[in-house]
Design a protein around this motif. Structure first.
Motif, short mmCIF file in Angstrom:
data_model
loop_
_atom_site.label_atom_id
_atom_site.label_comp_id
_atom_site.label_asym_id
_atom_site.label_seq_id
_atom_site.Cartn_x
_atom_site.Cartn_y
_atom_site.Cartn_z
N ALA A 61 -10.80 5.59 -20.78
CA ALA A 61 -10.17 6.79 -20.14
C ALA A 61 -8.82 6.52 -19.73
CB ALA A 61 -10.56 7.48 -18.83
N GLY A 62 -8.64 5.05 -19.42
CA GLY A 62 -7.08 4.80 -18.98
C GLY A 62 -6.45 4.05 -19.95
N SER A 63 -6.90 3.74 -21.14
CA SER A 63 -6.07 3.42 -22.21
C SER A 63 -6.03 3.94 -23.36
CB SER A 63 -6.67 1.73 -22.66
OG SER A 63 -7.97 1.62 -22.95
N ALA A 64 -6.97 4.87 -23.69
CA ALA A 64 -6.81 5.36 -25.13
C ALA A 64 -5.82 6.43 -25.28
CB ALA A 64 -8.08 6.33 -25.20
N GLY A 65 -5.28 7.03 -24.55
CA GLY A 65 -4.25 7.72 -24.64
C GLY A 65 -2.84 7.32 -24.82
N THR A 66 -2.79 5.70 -24.44
CA THR A 66 -1.57 5.25 -24.67
C THR A 66 -1.47 4.53 -26.05
OG1 THR A 66 -1.67 4.23 -22.36
CG2 THR A 66 -0.52 2.87 -23.96
N PHE A 67 -2.69 4.59 -26.73
CA PHE A 67 -2.47 4.05 -28.11
C PHE A 67 -2.93 5.35 -29.08
CE2 PHE A 67 -3.66 0.34 -25.38
CZ PHE A 67 -2.60 -0.37 -25.67
N GLY A 68 -2.77 6.49 -28.86
CA GLY A 68 -2.75 7.81 -29.68
C GLY A 68 -4.17 8.06 -29.61
N PHE A 69 -4.98 7.86 -28.77
CA PHE A 69 -6.33 8.53 -28.90
C PHE A 69 -6.55 9.51 -27.66
CE2 PHE A 69 -6.63 4.99 -31.53
CZ PHE A 69 -7.71 4.93 -32.44
N THR A 70 -5.62 10.52 -27.69
CA THR A 70 -5.54 11.30 -26.44
C THR A 70 -6.68 11.95 -26.06
OG1 THR A 70 -3.21 11.32 -26.97
CG2 THR A 70 -4.26 12.98 -25.45
N VAL A 71 -7.27 12.58 -26.93
CA VAL A 71 -8.59 13.50 -26.66
C VAL A 71 -9.85 12.34 -26.21
CG1 VAL A 71 -10.21 15.12 -27.54
CG2 VAL A 71 -7.79 15.32 -28.23
N PHE A 72 -9.73 11.40 -26.79
CA PHE A 72 -10.83 10.29 -26.85
C PHE A 72 -10.78 10.15 -25.45
CE2 PHE A 72 -12.75 5.83 -27.57
CZ PHE A 72 -13.93 6.33 -27.36
N GLY A 73 -9.48 9.89 -24.78
CA GLY A 73 -9.36 9.25 -23.43
C GLY A 73 -9.57 10.40 -22.42
N GLN A 74 -9.12 11.81 -22.78
CA GLN A 74 -9.55 12.71 -22.03
C GLN A 74 -11.11 13.10 -21.64
OE1 GLN A 74 -7.36 15.78 -24.05
NE2 GLN A 74 -5.36 15.49 -22.79
N GLU A 75 -11.67 12.82 -22.98
CA GLU A 75 -13.22 13.29 -22.73
C GLU A 75 -13.93 12.08 -22.16
OE1 GLU A 75 -14.87 16.08 -23.24
OE2 GLU A 75 -12.89 16.78 -23.63
N ALA A 76 -13.46 10.95 -22.28
CA ALA A 76 -14.17 9.85 -21.65
C ALA A 76 -13.87 9.94 -20.17
CB ALA A 76 -13.28 8.46 -22.02
#
Length: 117
Positions: A61-76
């Motif tokens: 959740a804390g890192s995925a969005g930074t690396f272009g995995f926005t939805v993955f981070g949001q759902e995590a």
């Protein structure tokens, strides 16, 4: 147009993005292992097992969005908050299992997808 202070910034950021993407399968394995440990505990997982699941979801959740995995981070983050609530109340575990399973299945298909389904 401003000149970047570090001309190699974009190249280094791209390398970090690639490194994160390459680590996604191992991260999914960690989530699966943590979920399996929780399920092995029976109807109510131990705090140690729940904490491990929370930690790995929190990391995504804390890192995925930074690396272009926005939805993955949001759902995590969403699922992480469910696990946090279970940790706080010692209740509400059963609905978490299918949410983690859904997150894993979705991320296995395409963790960089822009839509969660």
């Amino acid at each position: 147009m401003a000149t970047p202070v570090d001309p190699d910034f974009r190249a280094r950021l791209a390398a970090l993005n690639d490194k994160f993407a390459a680590a996604v399968p191992a991260t999914l394995d960690k989530i699966r292992a943590a979920l399996d440990a929780c399920k092995a505990d029976g109807a109510q997982p131990s705090h140690a097992a729940l904490h491990q699941l929370h930690e790995v979801l929190h990391g995504v959740a804390g890192s995925a969005g930074t690396f272009g995995f926005t939805v993955f981070g949001q759902e995590a983050r969403r699922v992480e908050q469910m696990v946090r609530a279970v940790l706080a109340t010692d209740s509400g575990w059963p609905p978490v299992v299918p949410e983690v399973e859904k997150l894993l299945a979705w991320a296995l298909r395409d963790a960089k997808a822009a839509q969660y389904d």
